[in-house]
Design a protein around this motif. Structure first.
Motif, PDB file in Angstrom:
ATOM      1  N   GLY A 105       0.790  -1.223   0.000  1.00 27.66           N
ATOM      2  CA  GLY A 105       0.000   0.000   0.000  1.00 27.66           C
ATOM      3  C   GLY A 105       0.822   1.273   0.000  1.00 27.66           C
ATOM      4  N   MET A 106       2.073   1.174  -0.442  1.00 25.87           N
ATOM      5  CA  MET A 106       2.942   2.341  -0.527  1.00 25.87           C
ATOM      6  C   MET A 106       3.229   2.646  -1.996  1.00 25.87           C
ATOM      7  SD  MET A 106       5.522   1.545   2.625  1.00 25.87           S
ATOM      8  CE  MET A 106       5.893  -0.116   2.093  1.00 25.87           C
ATOM      9  N   ILE A 132       2.001  14.157  -2.341  1.00 23.90           N
ATOM     10  CA  ILE A 132       1.711  13.223  -3.427  1.00 23.90           C
ATOM     11  C   ILE A 132       0.210  13.020  -3.526  1.00 23.90           C
ATOM     12  CG2 ILE A 132       2.061  10.875  -4.278  1.00 23.90           C
ATOM     13  CD1 ILE A 132       4.697  10.892  -2.571  1.00 23.90           C
ATOM     14  N   ASP A 133      -0.320  13.171  -4.730  1.00 23.84           N
ATOM     15  CA  ASP A 133      -1.726  12.914  -5.007  1.00 23.84           C
ATOM     16  C   ASP A 133      -1.784  11.676  -5.902  1.00 23.84           C
ATOM     17  OD1 ASP A 133      -4.346  12.824  -6.023  1.00 23.84           O
ATOM     18  OD2 ASP A 133      -4.530  15.014  -5.998  1.00 23.84           O
ATOM     19  N   ILE A 134      -2.089  10.540  -5.287  1.00 21.78           N
ATOM     20  CA  ILE A 134      -2.122   9.269  -6.035  1.00 21.78           C
ATOM     21  C   ILE A 134      -3.214   9.309  -7.102  1.00 21.78           C
ATOM     22  CG2 ILE A 134      -2.508   6.767  -5.858  1.00 21.78           C
ATOM     23  CD1 ILE A 134       0.193   7.680  -4.686  1.00 21.78           C
ATOM     24  N   GLU A 135      -4.401   9.814  -6.756  1.00 28.56           N
ATOM     25  CA  GLU A 135      -5.500   9.881  -7.725  1.00 28.56           C
ATOM     26  C   GLU A 135      -5.100  10.665  -8.960  1.00 28.56           C
ATOM     27  OE1 GLU A 135      -8.431   8.520  -8.029  1.00 28.56           O
ATOM     28  OE2 GLU A 135      -8.980   7.841  -6.042  1.00 28.56           O
ATOM     29  N   ALA A 136      -4.514  11.839  -8.767  1.00 26.43           N
ATOM     30  CA  ALA A 136      -4.128  12.708  -9.887  1.00 26.43           C
ATOM     31  C   ALA A 136      -2.790  12.310 -10.499  1.00 26.43           C
ATOM     32  CB  ALA A 136      -4.061  14.161  -9.420  1.00 26.43           C
ATOM     33  N   GLN A 137      -2.077  11.395  -9.828  1.00 28.11           N
ATOM     34  CA  GLN A 137      -0.756  10.964 -10.269  1.00 28.11           C
ATOM     35  C   GLN A 137       0.174  12.158 -10.471  1.00 28.11           C
ATOM     36  OE1 GLN A 137      -1.903   6.669 -12.176  1.00 28.11           O
ATOM     37  NE2 GLN A 137      -1.427   8.232 -13.620  1.00 28.11           N
ATOM     38  N   ALA A 160      -4.679   1.041  -7.879  1.00 30.75           N
ATOM     39  CA  ALA A 160      -5.752   0.475  -7.050  1.00 30.75           C
ATOM     40  C   ALA A 160      -5.191  -0.162  -5.785  1.00 30.75           C
ATOM     41  CB  ALA A 160      -6.560  -0.545  -7.858  1.00 30.75           C
ATOM     42  N   LEU A 161      -4.052  -0.852  -5.892  1.00 32.61           N
ATOM     43  CA  LEU A 161      -3.425  -1.450  -4.704  1.00 32.61           C
ATOM     44  C   LEU A 161      -3.044  -0.373  -3.689  1.00 32.61           C
ATOM     45  CD1 LEU A 161      -0.995  -4.171  -6.142  1.00 32.61           C
ATOM     46  CD2 LEU A 161      -3.129  -4.548  -4.896  1.00 32.61           C
ATOM     47  N   VAL A 162      -2.418   0.688  -4.167  1.00 31.09           N
ATOM     48  CA  VAL A 162      -1.979   1.763  -3.276  1.00 31.09           C
ATOM     49  C   VAL A 162      -3.194   2.417  -2.620  1.00 31.09           C
ATOM     50  CG1 VAL A 162      -0.819   3.998  -3.160  1.00 31.09           C
ATOM     51  CG2 VAL A 162       0.178   2.151  -4.517  1.00 31.09           C
ATOM     52  N   LEU A 163      -4.200   2.746  -3.414  1.00 28.05           N
ATOM     53  CA  LEU A 163      -5.387   3.407  -2.865  1.00 28.05           C
ATOM     54  C   LEU A 163      -6.156   2.517  -1.889  1.00 28.05           C
ATOM     55  CD1 LEU A 163      -6.625   5.315  -6.033  1.00 28.05           C
ATOM     56  CD2 LEU A 163      -5.585   6.293  -3.970  1.00 28.05           C
TER      57      LEU A 163
END
Length: 175
Positions: A105-106, A132-137, A160-163
Motif C-alpha cells: 500500500g505504498m 503526493i496525489d495518487i489519484e491525480a498521479q 488500485a493497490l496503493v489506494l
C-alpha cells in the motif's frame, strides 16, 4: 484515506539494495515493528546518519536508479512502512521491490532523470517536503521557498493497490 508525502529524505546514489535498507541479520525479527530501529542501518553515504533527525522525520525517500535491488524480501518495504514512509521516488526500481511497495500500500514513483535532478536540487533545503496525489498521479516538491509539480504514472492495478492500502485490503474489497 492514507496521506502520501511529507518531509523528504534524499539518498543520492543508484543501486541502493535491500541489505542496505534493512540488514539481513534482522530478518528473523517476529514483527514488522521490530524492524523499525534498523532502517538504512548499513547504508553508507557521505554525511548520512540512519539514526539522524532527517531519517526519523522522513515520510518520502528520494533516490536514484535501480532502488531496492538485491534480495527479493518484503522486509525492505516493511521497514519503510513501520517508520511512516509512504513513498519512494526514484528513476527506476528493482521489479520485485517495486511490486512489494504496491502490495504493502505504498507508492513507488518513477521520474525521468531530468525531473529527478530537479527534485534533488532541494536536497539541502531544511524544509524539503513532497506532497503526493495518487489519484491525480502528481507530486509537488517544496523547499527553499519554491514549489514544482511533476506528473507520474502508475498502472491502474498498482494505483488500485496503493489506494486500497495494499494487496490484502484490495483483495478484501474485491474478492
Amino acid at each position: 484515506m492514507k496521506t502520501f508525502g511529507g518531509p523528504a529524505l534524499f539518498l543520492d546514489r543508484s543501486d541502493i539494495n535491500t541489505d542496505e535498507i534493512i540488514p539481513a541479520k534482522y530478518l528473523t525479527e517476529i514483527t514488522k515493528e521490530d524492524l523499525k530501529p534498523y532502517i538504512l542501518e548499513d547504508l553508507k553515504l557521505p554525511g548520512f546518519d540512519p539514526k539522524g533527525p532527517r531519517t526519523k522525520s522522513a515520510r518520502v525517500v528520494v533516490s536514484r536508479a535501480n532502488f531496492g535491488c538485491g534480495s527479493s524480501r518484503e522486509h525492505a518495504p516493511w521497514v519503510f512502512e513501520v517508520n511512516g514512509i509512504t513513498a519512494v521516488i526514484a528513476e527506476s526500481f528493482a521489479r520485485i521491490f517495486r511490486q512489494n511497495m504496491f502490495n504493502c500500500g505504498m507508492a513507488a514513483i518513477e521520474l525521468p532523470k531530468a525531473e529527478l535532478d530537479q527534485v534533488f536540487s532541494h536536497a539541502n533545503d531544511a524544509d524539503a517536503a513532497i506532497s503526493i496525489d495518487i489519484e491525480a498521479q502528481s507530486l509537488t516538491m517544496s523547499g527553499g521557498g519554491k514549489q514544482k509539480t511533476f506528473s507520474f504514472s502508475l498502472s491502474p492495478f498498482d494505483k488500485a493497490l496503493v489506494l486500497a492500502g495494499g494487496w490484502v485490503d484490495y483483495a478484501d474489497k474485491n474478492y
